[in-house]
Design a protein around this motif. Structure first.
Motif, PDB file in Angstrom:
ATOM      1  N   PHE A  41       0.827  -1.208   0.000  1.00 38.64           N
ATOM      2  CA  PHE A  41       0.000   0.000   0.000  1.00 38.64           C
ATOM      3  C   PHE A  41       0.863   1.260   0.000  1.00 38.64           C
ATOM      4  N   LYS A  88       2.742   1.715  -3.471  1.00 39.98           N
ATOM      5  CA  LYS A  88       1.805   2.074  -4.532  1.00 39.98           C
ATOM      6  C   LYS A  88       1.039   3.362  -4.219  1.00 39.98           C
ATOM      7  N   GLN A 117      -1.226   3.853  -2.040  1.00 37.49           N
ATOM      8  CA  GLN A 117      -2.645   3.595  -1.760  1.00 37.49           C
ATOM      9  C   GLN A 117      -2.887   3.952  -0.291  1.00 37.49           C
ATOM     10  N   LYS A 147      -5.277   5.375   1.321  1.00 40.51           N
ATOM     11  CA  LYS A 147      -6.567   5.097   1.967  1.00 40.51           C
ATOM     12  C   LYS A 147      -6.544   3.716   2.614  1.00 40.51           C
TER      13      LYS A 147
END
Length: 413
Positions: free
Chosen positions: A142, A145, A147, A149
């Motif tokens: 996460f 990348k 990401q 959230k």
């Protein structure tokens, strides 16, 4: 004619959302510790502090896997990325099982060394260790990348479950035991896996990573592991040494001091999480990376200064509000401990910056000064005040060396 008013709301960026989430998670973790400190009292809180310190040590060890995953999630793509993830999950699981087994096997010895009331708390903690390593690799994907959230959710899941389950067991069943705290920590590791990327999860890979990439991963892993070891030493050795050298009551008082004084470090950590993938991406694109370091160092310096001033002006108010009158003896040391952690938080940014650039001299510097801190505390621990003074000396020298290295390096470049 009907007039209509449109209000444009600026959408919060993923980075801003993550920073808010980290603040919320740190706030929840502080609430967890503060309530334990108030409910248990200094003597029993000393046992809880050992478990919490073990959790921090585990987080730093597992952070090696998370940072390696994050870095190469930015660099690798397609088949190479899938093969890399399969391998890192496999290695993290094996390491987690071995590390957990060691904690369980030496539980009774750990009880003796740290003067705790129970060995069962170490057994329960050790059982959960493999889950934490899986969780860290998942977070690394996460993070790499971007990401943020999903990354926010996994941190919140872990924090909220530990807070609610532990305090629920204490207040509903009136059990004030370190075993209850260990159970809460174990269950929170399971919740920390949410959300988990089951798609693509495997221990087997059908594609062989080229040897050049494999060597790059191994080198970065070893250097990161070494640096996380220095983090463990600098961040946690003082609490464990105090628990060893001092009575439980004094150790509990010191644990409350450390918890309040480390506010600046935990706030700084969210900038580290954003710094690493950003610097790697900028380097990949051939762009200048120093400005992002200056930006985050400025943020941390301002936050640290405000916290240190607050601790110097209102130490008794802070301790009374957070822990209660039982811990007031630590008031004179509060700003000094905050100073030590503030200095470390800033020097930490320099080390992670160079780690992101595959430059390892600042990492070695941190390791040397981590050992210096331990040595100073081992030889000079006549009082809790002296322990804090030794840390300030070590951290002032560490930051000075890191800044000098950065200036010289910039001139050379």
């Amino acid at each position: 004619m009907q007039a209509t008013t449109t209000i444009k709301v600026k959408k919060m960026s993923p980075e801003q959302l993550f920073m808010l989430s980290v603040l919320a998670v740190n706030g929840g973790n502080y609430l967890y510790n503060l309530i334990l400190g108030r409910v248990l009292g200094p003597a029993q809180f000393a046992d809880a502090a050992v478990l919490i310190t073990f959790l921090l040590v585990l987080s730093f060890v597992a952070m090696t896997f998370q940072l390696v995953t994050a870095k190469f999630s930015v660099i690798f793509e397609n088949e190479i990325f899938n093969s890399f993830i399969a391998r890192i999950y496999k290695n993290a699981t094996i390491f987690g099982l071995a590390f957990g087994a060691l904690i369980v096997f030496f539980a009774k010895d750990l009880q003796v060394v740290f003067n705790t009331s129970s060995s069962s708390m170490f057994v329960i903690f050790g059982i959960g260790v493999p889950l934490y390593f899986l969780m860290s690799v998942n977070r690394g994907v996460f993070q790499g990348k971007k990401q943020f959230k999903a990354l926010s959710v996994t941190y919140q899941s872990e924090m909220l479950s530990r807070l609610l389950i532990t305090l629920g067991l204490i207040f509903l069943f009136n059990i004030q035991s370190s075993v209850v705290i260990a159970v809460g920590i174990l269950i929170s590791f399971g919740f920390g896996l949410i959300p988990f990327k089951f798609k693509g999860f495997s221990f087997k890979s059908s594609y062989a990573i080229p040897s050049t990439y494999s060597k790059q991963v191994k080198r970065f892993f070893l250097i990161t592991a070494f640096y996380e070891l220095t983090q463990i030493i600098i961040n946690n050795s003082d609490i464990l040494l105090v628990k060893h050298y001092f009575e439980s009551y004094d150790a509990g008082l010191y644990a409350s001091l450390a918890l309040i004084g480390r506010i600046v470090y935990f706030i700084a950590w969210m900038f580290v999480m954003l710094l690493l993938p950003t610097v790697i991406q900028l380097k990949k694109e051939g762009k200048e990376t120093a400005p992002i370091l200056f930006k985050y160092v400025g943020y941390i310096a301002i936050i640290a200064a405000l916290i240190i001033i607050g601790c110097a002006l209102f130490p008794e108010t802070a301790i009374t509000l957070l822990f209660g009158d039982s811990y007031l003896a630590m008031a004179p040391l509060l700003w000094k401990y905050a100073l030590a952690t503030g200095l470390f938080a800033i020097s930490n940014l320099f080390a992670y910056y160079y780690l992101s650039l595959d430059r390892y001299v600042p990492v070695v510097i941190s390791g040397l000064f981590g050992m210096l801190q331990v040595g100073l505390v081992v030889f000079f621990h006549d009082s809790l005040e002296q322990v804090v003074h030794m840390q300030i000396i070590a951290m002032v020298l560490l930051l000075l060396i890191q800044v000098v290295f950065f200036v010289i390096d910039q001139k050379r470049r």
